[in-house]
Design an enzyme around this catalytic site. Structure first.
Site, PDB file in Angstrom:
ATOM      1  N   HIS A 268      59.175  34.465  39.297  1.00 22.29           N
ATOM      2  CA  HIS A 268      60.457  34.224  39.996  1.00 22.29           C
ATOM      3  C   HIS A 268      61.060  35.592  40.311  1.00 22.29           C
ATOM      4  O   HIS A 268      60.578  36.291  41.192  1.00 22.29           O
ATOM      5  CB  HIS A 268      61.316  33.333  39.096  1.00 22.29           C
ATOM      6  CG  HIS A 268      62.544  32.767  39.716  1.00 22.29           C
ATOM      7  ND1 HIS A 268      62.774  32.761  41.063  1.00 22.29           N
ATOM      8  CD2 HIS A 268      63.635  32.161  39.165  1.00 22.29           C
ATOM      9  CE1 HIS A 268      63.944  32.193  41.314  1.00 22.29           C
ATOM     10  NE2 HIS A 268      64.489  31.821  40.171  1.00 22.29           N
ATOM     11  N   HIS A 307      55.029  30.538  48.253  1.00 20.52           N
ATOM     12  CA  HIS A 307      56.338  30.020  47.881  1.00 20.52           C
ATOM     13  C   HIS A 307      56.237  28.509  47.702  1.00 20.52           C
ATOM     14  O   HIS A 307      55.495  27.857  48.424  1.00 20.52           O
ATOM     15  CB  HIS A 307      57.365  30.338  48.973  1.00 20.52           C
ATOM     16  CG  HIS A 307      58.772  30.252  48.469  1.00 20.52           C
ATOM     17  ND1 HIS A 307      59.457  29.067  48.421  1.00 20.52           N
ATOM     18  CD2 HIS A 307      59.592  31.194  47.962  1.00 20.52           C
ATOM     19  CE1 HIS A 307      60.652  29.292  47.912  1.00 20.52           C
ATOM     20  NE2 HIS A 307      60.755  30.573  47.617  1.00 20.52           N
ATOM     21  N   ASP A 363      60.164  38.782  48.243  1.00 25.01           N
ATOM     22  CA  ASP A 363      59.903  39.882  47.327  1.00 25.01           C
ATOM     23  C   ASP A 363      58.862  40.859  47.824  1.00 25.01           C
ATOM     24  O   ASP A 363      58.700  41.941  47.248  1.00 25.01           O
ATOM     25  CB  ASP A 363      59.437  39.326  45.968  1.00 25.01           C
ATOM     26  CG  ASP A 363      60.566  38.635  45.264  1.00 25.01           C
ATOM     27  OD1 ASP A 363      61.684  39.151  45.342  1.00 25.01           O
ATOM     28  OD2 ASP A 363      60.331  37.579  44.659  1.00 25.01           O
TER      29      ASP A 363
HETATM   30  N1  ACO Z   1      47.959  34.671  45.521  1.00 28.31           N
HETATM   31  C1  ACO Z   1      46.789  33.981  45.557  1.00 28.31           C
HETATM   32  N2  ACO Z   1      46.707  32.645  45.560  1.00 28.31           N
HETATM   33  C2  ACO Z   1      47.877  31.975  45.506  1.00 28.31           C
HETATM   34  C3  ACO Z   1      49.130  32.615  45.457  1.00 28.31           C
HETATM   35  C4  ACO Z   1      49.142  34.019  45.477  1.00 28.31           C
HETATM   36  N3  ACO Z   1      50.301  34.702  45.455  1.00 28.31           N
HETATM   37  N4  ACO Z   1      50.126  31.700  45.411  1.00 28.31           N
HETATM   38  C5  ACO Z   1      49.501  30.513  45.419  1.00 28.31           C
HETATM   39  N5  ACO Z   1      48.153  30.678  45.480  1.00 28.31           N
HETATM   40  C6  ACO Z   1      47.126  29.626  45.580  1.00 28.31           C
HETATM   41  C7  ACO Z   1      46.892  28.967  44.227  1.00 28.31           C
HETATM   42  O1  ACO Z   1      45.836  29.591  43.510  1.00 28.31           O
HETATM   43  C8  ACO Z   1      46.547  27.568  44.663  1.00 28.31           C
HETATM   44  O2  ACO Z   1      45.216  27.576  45.147  1.00 28.31           O
HETATM   45  P1  ACO Z   1      44.241  26.333  44.830  1.00 28.31           P
HETATM   46  O3  ACO Z   1      44.828  25.169  45.579  1.00 28.31           O
HETATM   47  O4  ACO Z   1      42.918  26.768  45.288  1.00 28.31           O
HETATM   48  O5  ACO Z   1      44.307  26.127  43.336  1.00 28.31           O
HETATM   49  C9  ACO Z   1      47.439  27.308  45.867  1.00 28.31           C
HETATM   50  O6  ACO Z   1      47.654  28.615  46.432  1.00 28.31           O
HETATM   51  C10 ACO Z   1      48.770  26.665  45.527  1.00 28.31           C
HETATM   52  O7  ACO Z   1      49.404  27.466  44.524  1.00 28.31           O
HETATM   53  P2  ACO Z   1      50.421  26.912  43.444  1.00 28.31           P
HETATM   54  O8  ACO Z   1      50.416  27.822  42.269  1.00 28.31           O
HETATM   55  O9  ACO Z   1      50.142  25.462  43.215  1.00 28.31           O
HETATM   56  O10 ACO Z   1      51.794  27.022  44.226  1.00 28.31           O
HETATM   57  P3  ACO Z   1      53.216  26.889  43.558  1.00 28.31           P
HETATM   58  O11 ACO Z   1      54.084  26.267  44.585  1.00 28.31           O
HETATM   59  O12 ACO Z   1      53.138  26.205  42.231  1.00 28.31           O
HETATM   60  O13 ACO Z   1      53.621  28.379  43.261  1.00 28.31           O
HETATM   61  C11 ACO Z   1      54.494  30.552  43.522  1.00 28.31           C
HETATM   62  C12 ACO Z   1      54.507  29.104  44.028  1.00 28.31           C
HETATM   63  C13 ACO Z   1      54.802  30.571  42.005  1.00 28.31           C
HETATM   64  C14 ACO Z   1      55.556  31.360  44.232  1.00 28.31           C
HETATM   65  C15 ACO Z   1      53.082  31.137  43.780  1.00 28.31           C
HETATM   66  O14 ACO Z   1      52.820  31.169  45.174  1.00 28.31           O
HETATM   67  C16 ACO Z   1      52.903  32.531  43.183  1.00 28.31           C
HETATM   68  O15 ACO Z   1      52.534  32.646  42.025  1.00 28.31           O
HETATM   69  N6  ACO Z   1      53.171  33.610  43.967  1.00 28.31           N
HETATM   70  C17 ACO Z   1      53.104  34.953  43.457  1.00 28.31           C
HETATM   71  C18 ACO Z   1      54.364  35.273  42.698  1.00 28.31           C
HETATM   72  C19 ACO Z   1      55.554  35.447  43.617  1.00 28.31           C
HETATM   73  O16 ACO Z   1      55.475  36.131  44.636  1.00 28.31           O
HETATM   74  N7  ACO Z   1      56.692  34.863  43.224  1.00 28.31           N
HETATM   75  C20 ACO Z   1      57.947  34.996  43.978  1.00 28.31           C
HETATM   76  C21 ACO Z   1      58.360  33.697  44.503  1.00 28.31           C
HETATM   77  S1  ACO Z   1      59.752  33.867  45.549  1.00 28.31           S
HETATM   78  C22 ACO Z   1      61.066  34.045  44.520  1.00 28.31           C
HETATM   79  O17 ACO Z   1      61.085  33.705  43.383  1.00 28.31           O
HETATM   80  C23 ACO Z   1      62.182  34.708  45.110  1.00 28.31           C
END
Ligand code: ACO
Length: 434
Positions: A268, A307, A363
């Site tokens: 987050h 996201h 971010d």
């Molecule tokens: N890099 C690589 N793969 C990713 C990423 C990423 N940053 N984000 C999601 N994925 C992939 C997952 O591995 C998953 O793949 P799969 O279907 O093959 O298993 C798919 O995309 C869906 O991902 P989830 O984790 O289910 O998505 P969720 O909605 O739960 O998570 C989150 C959202 C936490 C933001 C995620 O995209 C992430 O971890 N991003 C990196 C951290 C980040 O930038 N956080 C900031 C968020 S914005 C904020 O808080 C202001």
């Protein structure tokens, strides 16, 4: 003729139920009517991580993740970021309307005159280890404010809510800057009421021996806009923490401490810090393909990408790129920017990211800008917390004044042992984990 209802057939019993559809949702509580017998438990909806559950009605922030739309109280984020100031946006978010000139003046005056914190706060900041993470200090000190304002427990009194809201918006930058000064062993710099909200924050952060600190106007405006972009984002993790803790009728300082703690996590508010660490670790554009491979192999995540709600470009990320150009005119171009731009270009052209709808989020670029402005990595989530405070408080007040308000308390699906009898210690097996 179409009806705003959903007809459900329970194939276990053959019974049919008509559920009302309102605002594109059914009430999960209506599912409790669906039972296999009169004394059986009603049907639950199972939604770990709340992927498809609306926990409240809200009139604060509108997001259309597919279209990449973000609006506060109906106003598009790009108009606010272009034309407004952070305190004007804070007023809008907290009170629901843009202020008339006299109301804005009064609001700015109120916030400005609540920036000082009790001297004792300095004493417990002094108690933190010299290298304590400022976000840890912020969680502790903002929660501790509740002990200085016991009347904040009057959460049903609109006047008390108003004063605590002013205090929290005003004091977060002071606590944040004090946490930073402690971590570098500098004496605390007191608020300067002649400066803007953001100018004063820069003063408390970076003032040295000069009699009067003069913030650079480009950097002051850039940070003000970054605060605007972070001011609210509907039911995200930290806001849900704010509402959850607030629903137990805890005071707002304790609830903001919980929200700040939620924001501390790397998924987050910690993500902007993670982006800079990731870009530094990559170090050179030539190493990007190897890093992308590690991401695709599931070894690491591309921090700053993806996201929960935006499945199109994050509208805040679009605006942030412009701010980056303005800031780098003043500070000089960050070498990390070239790596970020190239990483974005490669990722947006790659099937892995395209098929998963992974785009840069707010971010991805904000960390590089903060770093260029002189903020250490540890301070990034703290900056996010300052910007998000009006949003947390607006959501908290909205929750408290919601006629459907009750303590938040999700249900569970129990998957543990069935009933079993207590065994004396001498009769227990020793192959269980210690
Ligand atoms: N890099 C690589 N793969 C990713 C990423 C990423 N940053 N984000 C999601 N994925 C992939 C997952 O591995 C998953 O793949 P799969 O279907 O093959 O298993 C798919 O995309 C869906 O991902 P989830 O984790 O289910 O998505 P969720 O909605 O739960 O998570 C989150 C959202 C936490 C933001 C995620 O995209 C992430 O971890 N991003 C990196 C951290 C980040 O930038 N956080 C900031 C968020 S914005 C904020 O808080 C202001």
């Amino acid at each position: 003729m179409s009806k705003d209802t959903l007809t459900v057939t329970d194939n276990r019993t053959g019974a049919q139920y008509e559920l009302t559809v309102e605002n594109g949702a059914i009430r999960a509580a209506d599912l409790a009517r669906i039972k296999t017998s009169d004394d059986a438990p009603g049907l639950l909806s199972y939604d770990p991580a709340f992927l498809n559950t609306a926990a409240c009605k809200s009139a604060i922030t509108f997001i259309d993740g597919d279209q990449g739309i973000l609006r506060y109280r109906g106003y598009p984020i790009d108009q606010l970021a272009e034309k407004s100031s952070f305190l004007e946006v804070a007023y809008l978010i907290v009170k629901g309307e843009l202020p008339a000139a006299s109301h804005l003046r009064a609001f700015v005056h109120n916030i400005t005159h609540h920036t000082i914190v009790h001297e004792n706060i300095k004493k417990f900041i002094d108690g933190f280890h010299y290298d304590a993470h400022p976000m840890g200090i912020l969680v502790g000190t903002v929660g501790a404010l509740s002990t200085f304002y016991p009347e904040a427990k009057q959460i049903n009194d609109p006047e008390s809510r108003k004063i605590q809201t002013h205090r929290l918006i005003a004091k977060m930058p002071t606590l944040a800057a004090f946490a930073y000064r402690h971590s570098i062993g500098m004496p605390y710099a007191y608020p300067d009421n002649d400066l803007s909200y953001t100018g004063n924050f820069l003063n408390m952060m970076f003032k040295k021996t000069e009699l009067k600190y003069k913030p650079n106007p480009v950097l002051e405006r850039a940070l003000d806009v970054l605060f605007i972009l972070h001011a609210d984002h509907e039911q995200n993790c930290s806001t849900s923490a704010m509402r959850t803790v607030g629903s137990s009728q805890a005071d707002p300082y304790s609830a903001v401490a919980a929200a700040t703690a939620a924001l501390y996590g790397p998924l987050h508010g910690g993500a902007n810090e993670g982006v800079v660490r990731m870009l530094t670790q990559i170090g050179d554009r030539s190493k990007i393909p190897a890093y992308i491979k590690r991401v695709k192999d599931g070894e690491v995540r591309l921090t700053g990408f993806g996201h929960r709600v935006y499945k199109n470009y994050d509208p805040r990320a679009k605006f942030i790129k412009r701010i980056a150009d303005e800031v780098f005119e003043v500070t000089g171009r960050s070498p990390l920017l070239d790596i970020a731009l190239e990483l974005e270009r490669i990722a947006l052209d790659d099937e892995y990211f395209v098929s998963r709808k992974l785009y840069p989020n707010v971010d991805f670029y904000s960390g590089i800008i903060y770093q260029a402005m002189g903020f250490p990595l540890d301070m990034f989530p703290v900056l996010f917390a300052i910007g998000r405070t009006p949003g947390w408080l607006a959501q908290w007040a909205e929750m408290l004044t919601d006629p459907e308000r009750r303590i938040l308390r999700p249900r569970q699906i129990y998957v543990g042992h069935d009933v079993r009898d207590y065994a004396p210690v001498s009769e227990r097996r020793d192959d269980n984990p210690i």
